[in-house]
Design an enzyme around this catalytic site. Structure first.
Site: not given
Ligand code: PMT
Length: 400
Positions: A205-207, A273
């Site tokens: 995943g990402n932030r 994102a």
């Protein structure tokens, strides 16, 4: 402002005397004004003065003389709630949801835009506790009128004066004027991160929190558009009646939802994102710990923006984002051209307070003709307003 229903909530500060002038200005502009006061505000100016000017009884309690002043009804009635002056104490209560007066009860019930005009001494205004409360309230989408600089009631000189009534009225006037400028437009916004499954318990995943994209969706919705929000895994609750949220998890799911909704979208804003790669194989069972190292083979995800850029027909408008850490302008302008965006919003992780998860962001807008606009660090709600204003400038003069 003719016919607008405004609640003016007055809290206990010496600046409360300016409320009389503010009511007069609102009434002169054709607005209907309902005044609320906290008990301490009544020490500074009488309810009689404000009820005479507003031609309505002033409410100072939720329950008064065996009568129930319905905060829920008032909250639904208003087109705008203006809290002026807003003391340090009231900001602290509103930021924390403390509901001990008719002002905080109506604030919590209100669905309309809320405008706060703080008034306090300079050290109170500068105190980190007050600033944290302001940030939190801005994060909830409330609008702040900038405090003025000058001599304060204490005799000290500095920031903390309430905005002048004329400034407050001008701010609301401007707000109402372009309020419904996107009425009749269909907007699609992608937001948040994507999660790419490795096995049933793990993912890549990402932030991204989704805050930037949700703020954009809310800004369009507030301005009358019908918004489809394709939202990756995010904790945010989106409640605006003009927003239809489609929750997705992976890049593939976001791609499918975006392609499906793109056809009817006049304007698309791609702020998600999205993972560029995902595991080539998703294990059916939880992967067991074995050797010292483990290799994961990744494959490309669909590039949603590039696909929509290819599908774009005349009259459709696409705003892309670029999140960069280096060579920002060059990378952003390459993405602008390659993905066929109409303009791109660049944010860089080099800028303090910008990018993932912050309540603030600092952006640069780049157009295809190399026109460039740099913006200050602002709350994401304000950044969303700048982006939507830019879209309005480019799109609303065109015929669809
Ligand atoms: O959600 P927040 O915590 O508020 O954070 C906001 C944000 C930092 C995520 C946001 O402001 C932002 O920069 N979003 C874009 C992040 C990104 O992935 O940028 P990029 O430079 O990698 O991608 C360029 C563009 O292509 C973006 O519009 C992106 O949505 C799109 N893209 C990228 C890859 C892919 N597979 N599909 C896409 O559509």
């Amino acid at each position: 402002m003719v016919g607008k229903k405004i609640i003016l909530a007055v809290t206990g500060s010496i600046a409360a005397y300016k409320a009389a002038h503010l009511v007069r200005l609102f009434v002169k502009k054709g607005a209907e004004v309902q005044v609320l006061m906290t008990p301490s505000a009544t020490e500074f100016i009488t309810p009689l003065t404000l009820s005479t000017l507003s031609k309505k009884p002033v409410f100072t309690q939720v329950i008064a003389e065996h009568e129930w002043n319905s905060h829920v009804e008032l909250g639904l009635w208003a087109d705008a709630l203006v809290i002026a002056p807003a003391t340090a104490n009231s900001l602290a209560k509103l930021a924390n949801g403390i509901c001990d007066s008719i002002v905080s009860a109506v604030y919590l019930s209100a669905r309309c835009p809320v405008f706060l005009a703080p008034a306090m001494d300079l050290d109170m205004w500068k105190h980190p506790a007050t600033q944290a409360n302001v940030q939190r309230l801005q994060g909830y989408g409330n609008h702040f009128l900038p405090v003025g600089y000058g001599e304060l009631a204490s005799g000290l000189v500095g920031e903390g004066r309430m905005a002048e009534p004329e400034e407050i009225v001008a701010y609301l006037d401007a707000f109402f004027q372009h309020e419904q400028d996107f009425s009749g437009k269909n907007i699609m916004v992608t937001a948040g991160p994507t999660y790419e499954a490795i096995d049933p318990v793990r993912f890549i995943g990402n932030r991204s929190s989704g805050k930037m994209g949700v703020a954009i969706a809310e800004q369009f919705a507030e301005r009358g558009a019908k918004v489809t929000l394709v939202l990756g895994p995010s904790k945010l609750a989106v409640k605006h009646p003009n927003i239809n949220t489609i929750k997705v998890e992976s890049a593939q799911q976001m791609y499918e939802a975006a392609v499906q909704n793109f056809e009817q979208a006049d304007i698309s804003v791609l702020s998600a994102a999205v993972a560029d790669y995902r595991p080539a194989v998703v294990a059916e069972q939880k992967i067991k710990k074995k050797g010292e190292n483990m290799t994961l083979e990744l494959e490309k995800t669909p590039d949603i923006a590039a696909s929509l850029g290819k599908m774009k027909r005349p009259g459709q408008f696409i705003v892309g984002f670029a999140l960069e850490t280096n060579d920002e302008l060059q990378n952003a302008s390459e993405k602008l051209a390659k993905k066929n965006f109409d303009f791109i919003v660049l944010n860089s992780l080099q800028d303090a307070g910008a990018g993932f998860n912050f309540d603030t962001n600092k952006i640069t807008i780049l157009h295809r003709d190399n026109m460039r606009k740099d913006f200050e660090l602002k709350t994401k709600a304000e950044v969303a307003r700048d982006i939507v204003d830019e879209v309005a400038e480019k799109v609303l003069s065109l015929k669809f």
